[in-house]
Every structure is written in C-alpha cells, then in structure tokens.
Scaffold this active site. Structure first.
Site, PDB file in Angstrom:
ATOM      1  N   ARG A  57       1.052  -0.841   0.154  1.00  0.00           N
ATOM      2  CA  ARG A  57       0.088  -0.052   0.362  1.00  0.00           C
ATOM      3  C   ARG A  57       0.858   0.858   0.176  1.00  0.00           C
ATOM      4  NH1 ARG A  57      -6.036  -0.863   1.818  1.00  0.00           N
ATOM      5  NH2 ARG A  57      -5.859  -2.791   0.937  1.00  0.00           N
ATOM      6  N   ARG A  96      -3.352   6.475   1.194  1.00  0.00           N
ATOM      7  CA  ARG A  96      -3.717   7.971   1.782  1.00  0.00           C
ATOM      8  C   ARG A  96      -2.945   8.496   2.625  1.00  0.00           C
ATOM      9  NH1 ARG A  96      -9.095   5.123   3.061  1.00  0.00           N
ATOM     10  NH2 ARG A  96      -7.358   3.389   2.825  1.00  0.00           N
ATOM     11  N   ARG A 137      -6.165  10.632  -5.929  1.00  0.00           N
ATOM     12  CA  ARG A 137      -7.316  10.626  -5.880  1.00  0.00           C
ATOM     13  C   ARG A 137      -9.034  11.873  -6.095  1.00  0.00           C
ATOM     14  NH1 ARG A 137     -10.424   7.285  -1.146  1.00  0.00           N
ATOM     15  NH2 ARG A 137     -10.750   9.343  -0.835  1.00  0.00           N
ATOM     16  N   ASP A 190      -6.988  -2.610  -7.469  1.00  0.00           N
ATOM     17  CA  ASP A 190      -7.865  -3.145  -6.214  1.00  0.00           C
ATOM     18  C   ASP A 190      -7.881  -4.779  -6.182  1.00  0.00           C
ATOM     19  OD1 ASP A 190      -8.061  -2.195  -3.726  1.00  0.00           O
ATOM     20  OD2 ASP A 190      -9.773  -3.877  -3.964  1.00  0.00           O
ATOM     21  N   TYR A 221     -14.780 -12.204  -0.308  1.00  0.00           N
ATOM     22  CA  TYR A 221     -15.390 -10.279  -0.752  1.00  0.00           C
ATOM     23  C   TYR A 221     -17.498 -10.618  -1.135  1.00  0.00           C
ATOM     24  CZ  TYR A 221     -12.201  -7.633   1.621  1.00  0.00           C
ATOM     25  OH  TYR A 221     -10.921  -7.408   2.483  1.00  0.00           O
TER      26      TYR A 221
HETATM   27  C1  LIG Z   1      -7.970  -7.374   1.353  1.00  0.00           C
HETATM   28  C2  LIG Z   1      -7.619  -6.465  -0.005  1.00  0.00           C
HETATM   29  C3  LIG Z   1      -8.396  -5.860  -1.374  1.00  0.00           C
HETATM   30  N1  LIG Z   1      -6.906  -4.994  -1.874  1.00  0.00           N
HETATM   31  C4  LIG Z   1      -6.220  -5.444  -1.415  1.00  0.00           C
HETATM   32  C5  LIG Z   1      -5.785  -6.212  -1.046  1.00  0.00           C
HETATM   33  C6  LIG Z   1      -4.664  -7.554  -0.217  1.00  0.00           C
HETATM   34  C7  LIG Z   1      -4.231  -6.893   0.794  1.00  0.00           C
HETATM   35  C8  LIG Z   1      -4.284  -6.298   1.854  1.00  0.00           C
HETATM   36  O1  LIG Z   1      -4.660  -7.544   2.806  1.00  0.00           O
HETATM   37  O2  LIG Z   1      -4.498  -5.225   2.626  1.00  0.00           O
HETATM   38  C9  LIG Z   1      -5.028  -5.260  -2.203  1.00  0.00           C
HETATM   39  C10 LIG Z   1      -4.749  -3.859  -2.515  1.00  0.00           C
HETATM   40  N2  LIG Z   1      -5.315  -2.805  -2.854  1.00  0.00           N
HETATM   41  C11 LIG Z   1      -4.166  -1.965  -3.698  1.00  0.00           C
HETATM   42  C12 LIG Z   1      -3.468  -1.719  -3.509  1.00  0.00           C
HETATM   43  C13 LIG Z   1      -2.588  -1.411  -4.464  1.00  0.00           C
HETATM   44  C14 LIG Z   1      -1.410  -1.592  -4.384  1.00  0.00           C
HETATM   45  C15 LIG Z   1      -0.149  -1.408  -3.122  1.00  0.00           C
HETATM   46  O3  LIG Z   1       0.026   0.065  -3.146  1.00  0.00           O
HETATM   47  O4  LIG Z   1       0.208  -1.769  -2.177  1.00  0.00           O
HETATM   48  C16 LIG Z   1      -2.956  -3.395  -3.132  1.00  0.00           C
HETATM   49  C17 LIG Z   1      -1.597  -4.783  -4.136  1.00  0.00           C
HETATM   50  C18 LIG Z   1      -5.335  -0.002  -3.048  1.00  0.00           C
HETATM   51  C19 LIG Z   1      -5.712   0.105  -2.288  1.00  0.00           C
HETATM   52  N3  LIG Z   1      -7.222  -0.874  -2.103  1.00  0.00           N
HETATM   53  C20 LIG Z   1      -7.798   0.135  -1.491  1.00  0.00           C
HETATM   54  C21 LIG Z   1      -7.071   1.662  -0.867  1.00  0.00           C
HETATM   55  C22 LIG Z   1      -7.908   2.599   0.130  1.00  0.00           C
HETATM   56  C23 LIG Z   1      -9.037   2.892  -1.065  1.00  0.00           C
HETATM   57  C24 LIG Z   1      -9.011   4.833  -0.422  1.00  0.00           C
HETATM   58  O5  LIG Z   1      -7.870   5.720  -1.745  1.00  0.00           O
HETATM   59  O6  LIG Z   1      -9.911   5.198  -0.343  1.00  0.00           O
HETATM   60  C25 LIG Z   1      -5.982   1.137  -2.025  1.00  0.00           C
HETATM   61  C26 LIG Z   1      -5.396   2.758  -1.917  1.00  0.00           C
HETATM   62  C27 LIG Z   1      -8.832  -0.140  -1.251  1.00  0.00           C
HETATM   63  C28 LIG Z   1      -9.986  -1.419  -0.118  1.00  0.00           C
HETATM   64  N4  LIG Z   1      -9.388  -2.112  -0.883  1.00  0.00           N
HETATM   65  C29 LIG Z   1      -9.543  -3.871  -0.354  1.00  0.00           C
HETATM   66  C30 LIG Z   1     -10.539  -3.057   0.950  1.00  0.00           C
HETATM   67  C31 LIG Z   1     -11.283  -4.091   2.059  1.00  0.00           C
HETATM   68  C32 LIG Z   1      -9.985  -2.097   0.717  1.00  0.00           C
HETATM   69  C33 LIG Z   1     -10.856  -0.884   1.526  1.00  0.00           C
HETATM   70  C34 LIG Z   1      -9.700  -0.765   3.383  1.00  0.00           C
HETATM   71  C35 LIG Z   1      -9.224   0.070   3.252  1.00  0.00           C
HETATM   72  O7  LIG Z   1      -9.656   1.174   3.386  1.00  0.00           O
HETATM   73  O8  LIG Z   1      -7.877  -0.237   2.897  1.00  0.00           O
HETATM   74  C36 LIG Z   1      -9.935  -5.310  -0.763  1.00  0.00           C
END
Ligand SMILES: Cc1c2[nH]c(c1CCC(=O)O)Cc1[nH]c(c(CCC(=O)O)c1C)Cc1[nH]c(c(CCC(=O)O)c1C)Cc1[nH]c(c(C)c1CCC(=O)O)C2
Length: 344
Positions: A25, A29, A38, A75, A152
């Site tokens: 990540r 944010r 964003r 994602d 999910y």
């Molecule tokens: C379970 C999972 C998801 N997404 C992901 C997983 C597996 C890894 C982990 O366990 O964290 C993987 C993921 N999600 C994102 C990436 C991008 C690459 C990186 O920087 O790592 C990667 C590799 C961007 C993201 N994916 C998400 C964000 C935040 C969204 C935003 O900008 O509001 C980002 C940067 C949103 C997301 N996406 C997901 C959830 C549960 C959420 C909400 C939780 C949160 O808000 O952190 C599903």
C-alpha cells in the site's frame, strides 16, 4: 543476462548486504500527493480505471522514497467486478459487492475470457509504468488469491472472520469450489495480461489465508496458488511469483516448495528468527515489520527494523511491512525505516 535490479536479484536467490525494500500500500492515503490525485480522479475506483492517474499514484512513492519496486495501483476486487459482480466503496467502511451465494448468481457471472473488457485500463497502466519507471525499479503486478477474493464475493463485503465464505464452503461445497475455480482461471488470465503489458513480478495476495486450517488450507489456499503459479511459469518462464498467505502460521513452512512460488511474503505475526529458520531455508522471503511502526515511529521502529534485517541477513530477503501501511501513518516514519534498512 546478469540481473541488475535489486529486487529481481533477491528473487533469484541472491543474498545482499542491503536488502531491496518496498512497502505494501505504498501508494495510499498516508501520502498527501495520493489524496490530491484521488480527489482529481473523483473516487477510488475511477482512479483504478484511469491509466494516467493510476500510473501517477504508483510513481509517487518511487519519487518520494526511491523504493526498489513499484506495485501496480489497482485492487484485488477488480476481478470480481470484471466477472460481473457490482462493486462500490463506502467511504470510511470499505468495499461492497453484490453477493454470489446462489447457483443463479454464479450462473450470471461472465465467462473468464470477458474479463479483459473491464480490466484493459489496468493493462494500460502497466504499459505506462514500464515505460516511465526508473531503470533500477522493478514493476510488480498482483491479484488476490481465489479464497480471499471469494470471501468478498460471498459476503458482499469484508468480514472479521470470513464467516459467510466458511458457511458456503460447508453448505454448498460444489458451488463454492466452482466459484474458486472461476476466480482461479480469471486470475491466471489477468496476471498473464499484466505480464504481457510489462509486469516483471507478480504477487498473489491471500489476505485471509489464516482463517483456513489443515486440509482446508491445503485445498483452498495452497492448491489455487500452486495452480496459478504453475500456469504463469508455463506461459511466462522466468517471471518470479510472490505468494502471501497472510497469517498462515505453520502453513508458511513448505509453502514455497508446495506451490512453486519464488518468494513467500510474511506477516508480522511470525518472528523473523522463526521465519529465517523455517521459511527462508527454502528461498527468498519478504517482510515483515509491523505496519503500526509507520504510525508510532521512534527508536522502536529503528530497533525492530534492524532486528528483521539481521535475522534475514543469511538468505535472500526483500524488506517490507507485514501488511499494508495505514492512512494514519506518518510519511517521515517511512523515510526512517528506509534509512535504517539502507544503513544511513
Ligand atoms: C483485501 C485487499 C483489498 N485490496 C487489496 C487486498 C489485499 C491486501 C490486503 O490485505 O491489504 C490489495 C491492494 N489494494 C490496493 C493495492 C495497490 C497497491 C499497493 O500500494 O499495495 C493492493 C495491492 C489499493 C487500495 N485499495 C483500497 C485502498 C484505499 C482506498 C482509498 O483510497 O480510499 C487502496 C489504496 C481499498 C480497499 N481494497 C480492499 C479493501 C478491504 C479496501 C478498503 C480498506 C481500506 O480502505 O484500506 C480489498
């Protein structure tokens, strides 16, 4: 050709005095420049599907910190969406999806070959990145593992214990396995397309692998990862695969040999000393600093970072967090971690 990129050298088994470093990540944010881009895109999903802006946020942490790897900004839930599930994000809560728990809902999913229609902007992001990244930076593509993605799709949201997915796998095993199979095949096509567009490594995120135990872990975490890895290696010889069966515990032992992955990513529930002995013995490992240190910083961050570098110093290692960095992290603490790893 001798490999010059630090991350690819670690994945090839080279032991380095200073390990390569990147962060789950890393585009996110906690960075003001991410929040600005964003906002420009409108929302998170619009950002994922906007190749220019998705490439921009991927590059931001590379410019700011000089990480050894960039991870494609996308994602894991784009795959269910490409298979026809509805997907949206509720601010402050997380993802929501239309559920797939009935045969009729499964039958309504799209065939695997249709996913590229939805996912082609992601491949364009990869093409932009492979052109614009510094020559020393490795580009990592990724997908969710079938079990994690299925949790999910079945619950329609994130859950603390993956209860709905466990219920379906017990109550309608045939439907559950058909869903896992569809996601597995889609994931192979999706990762292949990322590689064709320029991804140099792919990582399979099984964030909820830890809730599968014993035979269920073998069937639904290990086996899909093996199938995906084997298909990727057949189609794209030489492309390294990283597996992340998060919170697998003892399931980390032998995971690389059983699945064929080149590297096992570790969460911070296992100690680096234990993992060096039981997991790194089979090859490269990635991890595993607790992401809370990116919030709290200070001497504890420095001490823990040094301890991890030292514990893994006798084998191939990629420094990373044990899970994604959180929005409340301080960007200065990221710099402190990097400086500590690089001995500055
Ligand atoms: C379970 C999972 C998801 N997404 C992901 C997983 C597996 C890894 C982990 O366990 O964290 C993987 C993921 N999600 C994102 C990436 C991008 C690459 C990186 O920087 O790592 C990667 C590799 C961007 C993201 N994916 C998400 C964000 C935040 C969204 C935003 O900008 O509001 C980002 C940067 C949103 C997301 N996406 C997901 C959830 C549960 C959420 C909400 C939780 C949160 O808000 O952190 C599903």
């Amino acid at each position: 050709m001798a490999e010059t990129k630090k991350l690819l050298r670690a994945l090839a088994g080279e032991v380095q005095d200073v390990p390569p470093i990147w962060m789950m990540r890393q585009a996110g944010r906690y960075l003001p420049e991410y929040r600005a881009t964003r906002a420009q895109a409108g929302d998170f999903l619009s950002l994922c599907y906007n190749p220019e802006l998705a490439a921009e946020v991927t590059l931001q942490p590379i410019r700011r910190y000089g990480f050894d790897a960039a991870i494609l900004f996308a994602d894991i839930l784009l795959v269910p969406q490409a298979l026809g599930a509805d997907l949206w994000f509720v601010t402050g809560e997380g993802p929501r999806l239309s559920t797939t728990t009935q045969q009729s809902e499964f039958d309504a999913l799209k065939p695997v070959e249709d996913i590229h229609e939805t996912l082609s902007p992601v491949y364009e992001t990869v093409r932009i990145l492979s052109r614009d990244l510094p020559s020393e930076t490795t580009l990592i593509g990724f997908a969710g593992a079938p079990w994690t993605v299925a949790t999910y799709m079945i619950a329609g949201r994130g859950t603390p214990d993956q209860g709905p997915a466990h219920a379906l796998r017990e109550e309608n095993t045939a439907l559950f396995e058909a869903l896992l199979e569809r996601i597995t095949l889609a994931t192979i096509e999706y990762l292949s397309a990322q590689i064709e567009a320029g991804a140099e490594v792919v990582k399979i995120f099984d964030s909820w692998a830890g809730s599968l135990k014993g035979e269920a872990f073998r069937k639904y975490a290990l086996e899909p990862c093996r199938v995906i890895t084997q298909a990727i290696k057949e189609r794209h010889p030489g492309i390294p695969v990283v597996g992340f069966p998060r919170e697998a515990g003892d399931g980390y032992i032998g995971f690389a040999n059983a699945t064929g992955v080149d590297c096992v990513a570790l969460d911070n529930s296992v100690s680096p000393e234990w993992a060096a002995q039981h997991v790194q013995a089979d090859g490269c490992v990635q991890g595993n600093l607790a992401s809370s240190h990116m919030v709290t910083g200070g001497q504890a961050l420095v001490d823990e970072t040094r301890q991890i570098v030292k514990a893994f110093s006798k084998g191939p290692h990629i420094f990373n967090l044990g899970h994604g960095i959180t929005p409340d992290a301080d960007p200065e603490n990221v710099q402190l971690m990097i400086d500590t790893v690089r001995g500055r």
